[in-house]
Design an enzyme around this catalytic site. Structure first.
Site, mmCIF file in Angstrom:
data_model
loop_
_atom_site.group_PDB
_atom_site.id
_atom_site.type_symbol
_atom_site.label_atom_id
_atom_site.label_comp_id
_atom_site.label_asym_id
_atom_site.label_seq_id
_atom_site.Cartn_x
_atom_site.Cartn_y
_atom_site.Cartn_z
ATOM 1 N N LYS A 27 5.991 -5.062 23.560
ATOM 2 C CA LYS A 27 5.956 -3.857 22.717
ATOM 3 C C LYS A 27 6.016 -2.605 23.593
ATOM 4 O O LYS A 27 6.799 -1.688 23.351
ATOM 5 C CB LYS A 27 4.666 -3.868 21.885
ATOM 6 C CG LYS A 27 4.378 -2.558 21.165
ATOM 7 C CD LYS A 27 2.929 -2.539 20.656
ATOM 8 C CE LYS A 27 2.518 -1.179 20.168
ATOM 9 N NZ LYS A 27 3.087 -0.827 18.866
ATOM 10 N N ILE A 446 -1.917 10.483 -4.748
ATOM 11 C CA ILE A 446 -2.244 9.051 -4.691
ATOM 12 C C ILE A 446 -3.475 8.794 -3.829
ATOM 13 O O ILE A 446 -4.018 7.699 -3.820
ATOM 14 C CB ILE A 446 -1.023 8.244 -4.201
ATOM 15 C CG1 ILE A 446 0.211 8.587 -5.038
ATOM 16 C CG2 ILE A 446 -1.256 6.750 -4.262
ATOM 17 C CD1 ILE A 446 0.044 8.379 -6.535
ATOM 18 N N GLY A 447 -3.932 9.775 -3.072
ATOM 19 C CA GLY A 447 -5.190 9.584 -2.354
ATOM 20 C C GLY A 447 -5.226 10.204 -0.977
ATOM 21 O O GLY A 447 -6.003 11.106 -0.716
ATOM 22 N N SER A 448 -4.352 9.723 -0.076
ATOM 23 C CA SER A 448 -4.450 10.230 1.288
ATOM 24 C C SER A 448 -3.686 11.549 1.415
ATOM 25 O O SER A 448 -2.685 11.778 0.747
ATOM 26 C CB SER A 448 -3.890 9.217 2.277
ATOM 27 O OG SER A 448 -2.565 8.882 1.960
ATOM 28 N N ASP A 614 -6.525 0.778 -5.696
ATOM 29 C CA ASP A 614 -5.145 0.527 -5.269
ATOM 30 C C ASP A 614 -4.864 -0.965 -5.153
ATOM 31 O O ASP A 614 -5.640 -1.691 -4.540
ATOM 32 C CB ASP A 614 -4.903 1.156 -3.883
ATOM 33 C CG ASP A 614 -4.943 2.678 -3.926
ATOM 34 O OD1 ASP A 614 -4.508 3.256 -4.940
ATOM 35 O OD2 ASP A 614 -5.411 3.284 -2.930
ATOM 36 N N HIS A 656 -2.778 1.979 -8.389
ATOM 37 C CA HIS A 656 -1.531 2.436 -7.771
ATOM 38 C C HIS A 656 -0.840 1.262 -7.091
ATOM 39 O O HIS A 656 -1.481 0.410 -6.480
ATOM 40 C CB HIS A 656 -1.815 3.525 -6.730
ATOM 41 C CG HIS A 656 -0.642 3.788 -5.841
ATOM 42 N ND1 HIS A 656 0.492 4.420 -6.287
ATOM 43 C CD2 HIS A 656 -0.395 3.448 -4.542
ATOM 44 C CE1 HIS A 656 1.372 4.471 -5.295
ATOM 45 N NE2 HIS A 656 0.858 3.889 -4.236
ATOM 46 N N GLU A 680 5.864 3.946 -7.587
ATOM 47 C CA GLU A 680 7.010 4.576 -6.939
ATOM 48 C C GLU A 680 8.176 4.637 -7.933
ATOM 49 O O GLU A 680 8.473 3.657 -8.598
ATOM 50 C CB GLU A 680 7.386 3.713 -5.738
ATOM 51 C CG GLU A 680 8.592 4.163 -5.000
ATOM 52 C CD GLU A 680 8.875 3.239 -3.810
ATOM 53 O OE1 GLU A 680 7.912 2.832 -3.130
ATOM 54 O OE2 GLU A 680 10.041 2.941 -3.591
ATOM 55 N N HIS A 709 8.687 8.947 1.252
ATOM 56 C CA HIS A 709 9.118 8.198 2.438
ATOM 57 C C HIS A 709 9.999 9.028 3.354
ATOM 58 O O HIS A 709 10.375 8.576 4.422
ATOM 59 C CB HIS A 709 9.831 6.915 2.019
ATOM 60 C CG HIS A 709 8.945 6.039 1.182
ATOM 61 N ND1 HIS A 709 8.959 6.064 -0.190
ATOM 62 C CD2 HIS A 709 7.957 5.182 1.527
ATOM 63 C CE1 HIS A 709 8.052 5.234 -0.649
ATOM 64 N NE2 HIS A 709 7.424 4.685 0.370
ATOM 65 N N CYS A 741 3.571 7.885 -3.504
ATOM 66 C CA CYS A 741 2.584 7.122 -2.736
ATOM 67 C C CYS A 741 1.692 8.122 -1.998
ATOM 68 O O CYS A 741 1.819 9.331 -2.191
ATOM 69 C CB CYS A 741 3.308 6.177 -1.765
ATOM 70 S SG CYS A 741 2.244 4.960 -0.978
HETATM 71 N N1 GLN Z 1 -4.704 5.539 -1.725
HETATM 72 C C1 GLN Z 1 -3.822 5.115 -0.695
HETATM 73 C C2 GLN Z 1 -3.184 6.319 -0.010
HETATM 74 O O1 GLN Z 1 -2.944 7.286 -0.647
HETATM 75 C C3 GLN Z 1 -2.726 4.233 -1.236
HETATM 76 C C4 GLN Z 1 -1.884 3.637 -0.136
HETATM 77 C C5 GLN Z 1 -0.822 2.690 -0.607
HETATM 78 O O2 GLN Z 1 -0.355 2.782 -1.704
HETATM 79 N N2 GLN Z 1 -0.397 1.776 0.222
HETATM 80 O O3 GLN Z 1 -2.897 6.295 1.152
HETATM 81 ZN ZN ZN Z 2 1.642 3.448 -2.408
#
Ligand code: GLN
Ligand code: ZN
Length: 772
Positions: A27, A446-448, A614, A656, A680, A709, A741
C-alpha cells in the site's frame, strides 16, 4: 476411487493470500508511486519482495501448492481485463505508453478518462473494477503477469498453481461499455473469449504449470439455464484442449446448486467447493450426483471469510465423508484468504484468553496443513493439535465473554410487542406533526459534516498524548457549536450535531459496546490501496453506558430547532464487522439491537424527538441465493424494529441508506416501519421516489437532491427541479429535502453553498405549493 488412496494423497492449499505485506508495504509503495515519491522500479521491487514473503509464509506453513497470479497491484478482475485485452478504448493509449500508469489510470481515472466502475465482489467488502464490454470487444491474450508470477514461484522451488478469474464469471461480472445498449449481454462474447483463455493456459503450461485454477464464484448465484449452458460449453471446450495444464474449477461464497451437476460432468480435472455456512449443502449435492469419480476435489472446510479458529474435528469429519466422493481430496479454505487479515499473532493487545480463538490468514494456512496431515496419516498424527484446538474451542464456549446471562435472558424475553411501535404510522405521523411543528418539505442532512483536518489532528493529538481527553472533548464541542450555528443560519429545519466525535460509523460504536474487540493490525483490503480494520464481534453484546447522548444533548442545548440523534443500525454493525460463528446471525443481531435500543430510549429521555438509525448495509448483506433472502430480511428488519420500537409515538424515527437501486429490498424497507427514510436519488433523478410510490410506500421519504459524491454544487433551481420530480411521486406532506448521504468527505465551501441552495430550493417549491 478408494477412500484410502484419496486420504493418503491429501494436501493443503489456498486460493489466494493477503496482498499488502506484513507492514502494509505494498500500500505504501503504491501510494508513494502515485505521489511521485517512489519510482516504478522501487514499486516493482516492493511487489517482488511482498510476493516472496507471501510464498515463504505459505511454504513454511506446509502449503504444498502455492497460488500465483492472485497477487495484484490493485484488483484481480482488473488484472483479468488486461490479461484478456479488454481494455476500454479511452485507456488504450495510456496503457500502451506505460503499462503501470495505464493500469492505474483504469483503476483511478485521469483528467481525461474516467476509471472503470467499482462494485462489491459478491457479498464481501472487497470491491473490483467492472469490465466494460460490447459487441465490438476484441479479446487478445496477454499472459505476461500470470507467467511471470508462476516463474517466480517455480524458481523458488515451490509447487505452484496459477489462479485465474474464470471466463464465465468474468463475463457475468461485466457490464455494457459506455455507448453500448444496456440490454447487451456480455456472456454472448463467450465464444470469442475462450480462445484467449486457451492461449493463456498454453502459455502457463509451457512455463511449467501442472494445474491451473479457474475461479467461477458467479456460479454460486441463481443462474438461468442459458447461463448454465454457457458454463457447460466453456468447460467442455477448455477441457477438450490438448495443450493445457490440468484444470481445477473453483467456486466459493455459497453452494453451487444447479451448477454442480454441470461442473461435475465437465471434462475438467478437479473442482474446488465451499463446504462452510450455506455452502455446506454442497456435501449432499455432491453425493447426489455420484461424487467426482476420476477427479480431484479441493474441499473448502475452513471459513476463509471469518477470523475464528476452525473446529478441526468437525472439519475432519466433513473431509472423511468427502473421501468416498473423489479420487483425491485436498484441504483448503472456503475462499481466498484475501478477505481476512494476515496474522493474528501480531495482535499483542488482545486478551490472550480471546486471542487463542482467533485465526487470520497465516493461522488458517497452518490449520489447513494440520487437517491435511490428519486426513492423510490419521488423527493420531495430529493429536497435539487436536487437543489444543479442543481446549481453545471449549474456552470459547464456556467464556463469560460469549455467555453473559443477563444479555441472554433479555434476548430470550423479547416479544412481538417489543418489535412493533405502539401505534400505527398514521397516528404517529399526526402526533409527530403536532410535536415537531415542521413546515412542509422539511430540510435536513444525513448526519456527518466535513471531517476537517483539525478534527483529524485533534484525534491524532489525543492518541499521541499531546492533549488530554478534556482538551479533545472541548475541540469536539467547539465543532458542534460551529455546525449547529451554521445550520441555524442556513435555515435548516431538523439539525444534526455533525458526528465530529466519530472516526467511523461502526468502529465508534464497537469501541463503546461490550462484546466487541478492536485489532491493531487486522487490515483487510476494501479496494485498491484502501484497507479497513473491521472490529470483531466476539461475545455477547451490551451497552455499559450511553454512547452518543451527551453530544446530541449538547447540540440540542444550543438551539430551539430539533436536533436529530444519530446511530448506526444493527444490520450495519454486523455487516462491517467479523461476526460470531458460534450462534446464528439473527441472535447476534438481536443482542446488538437491544444495546442500540437502550441508546435510542436514552436519547428520547434526554429530549431528542428525532432519531436516525442508519442501515446502509441492509442490501449488501443480502444472501447470494434468492431462496435465502426471506429468512435474512426477516431477522434484519426485526432487529431494526427492535432497536427503534421502544419510543413514544410522537418521537420520529428516521433511517438512511445510500443506494439508488433498491428494488430487491423495497418490501424490507417498508417492513422497517421507520417514519422517514432518506435515500440516494440525485444521479438517478429521483428514480427511488417513483419506485417507492409504485410500491405504495406509505411513510415519509427524503430522496436526495444533492449528489455528495462529487464537489459539484447544485444550484437552487436544479435542486428545486429535482424536488418537483419528487413531488410527482410523493405528496408534499411526506416529502423531505436532504442530500444523498453524509457530508464527512466534503469540504466546507461546497457544503455551505450546496446546503444554502438546498434550503432555497425547498423555499421556492413551498412558495409555489401555497400559491397553487
Ligand atoms: N450518518 C452517517 C453520515 O452522515 C451516514 C453514513 C452512511 O450513510 N454511510 O455520515
Ligand atoms: Zn449514505
Amino acid at each position: 476411487m478408494t477412500t484410502k488412496s484419496a486420504a493418503a494423497a491429501a494436501r493443503a492449499t489456498v486460493y489466494g493470500y493477503p496482498r499488502q505485506g506484513q507492514g502494509r508495504e505494498l500500500k505504501k509503495a503504491i501510494e508513494g508511486y502515485w505521489k511521485g515519491r517512489v519510482t516504478a522500479e522501487a514499486l516493482r521491487a516492493t511487489a517482488v519482495d511482498v510476493r516472496a514473503e507471501r510464498r515463504r509464509q505459505l511454504a513454511d506453513a506446509g502449503i504444498h501448492e502455492v497460488p500465483t497470479g492472485d497477487f495484484s497491484l490493485y484488483d484481480h478482475v482488473l488484472d483479468t481485463t488486461v490479461m484478456v485485452g479488454a481494455v476500454p478504448a479511452r485507456h488504450r493509449e495510456a496503457l500502451a505508453a506505460d503499462p503501470l500508469d495505464g493500469y492505474f489510470a483504469m483503476a483511478r481515472g485521469t483528467q481525461d478518462a474516467a476509471p472503470l466502475e467499482m462494485t462489491k465482489w459478491f457479498d464481501t467488502n472487497y470491491h473490483y473494477l467492472v469490465p466494460e464490454l460490447g459487441p465490438g470487444t476484441a479479446f487478445s491474450a496477454d499472459s505476461s503477469k500470470q507467467v511471470a508470477e508462476l516463474r517466480e514461484a517455480l524458481a523458488a522451488g515451490l509447487g505452484a498453481r496459477p489462479v485465474l478469474v474464470g471466463p464465465v464469471t468474468y463475463l457475468l461480472l461485466a457490464k455494457p461499455a459506455p455507448g453500448v445498449p444496456g440490454d447487451f449481454e456480455p456472456l454472448t462474447l463467450l465464444d470469442r473469449l475462450l480462445p484467449v483463455y486457451a492461449d493463456v493456459l498454453a502459455d502457463l503450461r509451457a512455463a511449467g504449470a501442472h494445474w491451473v485454477q479457474l475461479d467461477e464464484p458467479a456460479l454460486v448465484q441463481d443462474r438461468t439455464p442459458a447461463e448454465l449452458n454457457a458454463a457447460a460449453r466453456a468447460y467442455r471446450d477448455l477441457g477438450a484442449l490438448t495443450d493445457r495444464p490440468k484444470l481445477l474449477v473453483a467456486s466459493y461464497f455459497d453452494r453451487l446448486g444447479d451448477a454442480l451437476p454441470v461442473l461435475a460432468k465437465a471434462p475438467v480435472d478437479g473442482l474446488a467447493l465451499d463446504f462452510t455456512g450455506p455452502a455446506a449443502a454442497n456435501l449432499d449435492a455432491l453425493a447426489a450426483v455420484g461424487g467426482l469419480p476420476g477427479k480431484r476435489l479441493v474441499a473448502g472446510v475452513v471459513d476463509g471469510r471469518n477470523i475464528w479458529v476452525n473446529d478441526l474435528e468437525k472439519s475432519l469429519s466433513t473431509l472423511g465423508t468427502l473421501l468416498g466422493l473423489a479420487d483425491r481430496v485436498d484441504v483448503s479454505a472456503s475462499c481466498s484468504l484475501l478477505h481476512v487479515p494476515l496474522d493474528a499473532s501480531a495482535e499483542r493487545d488482545v486478551d490472550p484468553g480471546i486471542a487463542r480463538w482467533l485465526s487470520f490468514a497465516r493461522q488458517k494456512a497452518t490449520e489447513l496443513v494440520t487437517l491435511a496431515r490428519g486426513l492423510a496419516n490419521g488423527t493420531g498424527a495430529i493429536a497435539g493439535e487436536l487437543s489444543a484446538n479442543r481446549a481453545a474451542l471449549s474456552s470459547r464456549t464456556s467464556s463469560p465473554v460469549t455467555h453473559d446471562p443477563a444479555v441472554r435472558a433479555r434476548a430470550a424475553a423479547v416479544t412481538a410487542s417489543d418489535t412493533h411501535r405502539s401505534q400505527p404510522y398514521a397516528r404517529r405521523a399526526a402526533a409527530q406533526r403536532t410535536h415537531l411543528g415542521l413546515p412542509p418539505l422539511p430540510t435536513t442532512t444525513i448526519g456527518s459534516f466535513p471531517q476537517t483536518a483539525e478534527l483529524r489532528t485533534a484525534r491524532a493529538d489525543l492518541r499521541a498524548g499531546r492533549i488530554d481527553l478534556d482538551g479533545y472533548e472541548e475541540r469536539i464541542r467547539a465543532e458542534i457549536r460551529e455546525v449547529v450555528a451554521y445550520q441555524e443560519k442556513a435555515g435548516l429545519d431538523v439539525l444534526v450535531h455533525g458526528e465530529p466525535e466519530r472516526n467511523d460509523m461502526v468502529q465508534y460504536f464497537a469501541e463503546r459496546l461490550h462484546g466487541y474487540l478492536a485489532t491493531q493490525h487486522g487490515w483487510v483490503q476494501s479496494y485498491g490501496t484502501r484497507y479497513v480494520r473491521p472490529p470483531i464481534l466476539a461475545g455477547d453484546v451490551s451497552r455499559p453506558e450511553p454512547m452518543t447522548v451527551r453530544w446530541t444533548s449538547y447540540a440540542q442545548s444550543l438551539t430551539g430547532k430539533p436536533v436529530k440523534g444519530m446511530l448506526t443500525g444493527p444490520v450495519t454493525m454486523l455487516a462491517w464487522s467479523f461476526v460470531r460463528d458460534d450462534q446464528p446471525l439473527a441472535d447476534t443481531a438481536r443482542q446488538v439491537a437491544l444495546a442500540l435500543r437502550d441508546e435510542v430510549d436514552d436519547l428520547e429521555a434526554a429530549g431528542t424527538s428525532v432519531i436516525q438509525v442508519d442501515e446502509p448495509a441492509l442490501r449488501e448483506t443480502l444472501p447470494l441465493r434468492t431462496a435465502d433472502h426471506a429468512a435474512y430480511l426477516a431477522w434484519a428488519t426485526e432487529a431494526f424494529r427492535l432497536t427503534t420500537s421502544g419510543v413514544r409515538p410522537d418521537t420520529q424515527i428516521h433511517t438512511h441508506m445510500c443506494y439508488a437501486e433498491f428494488g430487491d429490498v423495497v418490501q424490507a424497507i417498508d417492513d422497517l416501519d421507520a417514519d422517514v427514510i432518506s435515500l440516494e436519488a440525485a444521479r438517478s433523478r429521483m428514480q427511488v421516489a417513483r419506485e417507492l410510490a409504485a410500491h405504495g410506500y406509505p411513510r415519509e421519504a427524503g430522496p436526495g437532491v444533492w449528489d455528495i459524491h462529487s464537489p459539484r454544487v447544485p444550484s437552487a433551481e436544479e435542486a428545486a427541479d429535482l424536488l418537483r420530480e419528487g413531488l410527482d411521486a410523493i405528496p408534499a406532506e411526506r416529502l423531505w429535502v436532504n442530500p444523498d448521504c453524509g457530508l464527512k468527505t466534503r469540504g466546507w465551501p461546497e457544503t455551505r453553498a450546496s446546503l444554502e441552495n438546498l434550503v432555497a430550493a425547498a423555499r421556492i417549491v413551498r412558495a409555489r405549493l401555497t400559491a397553487s
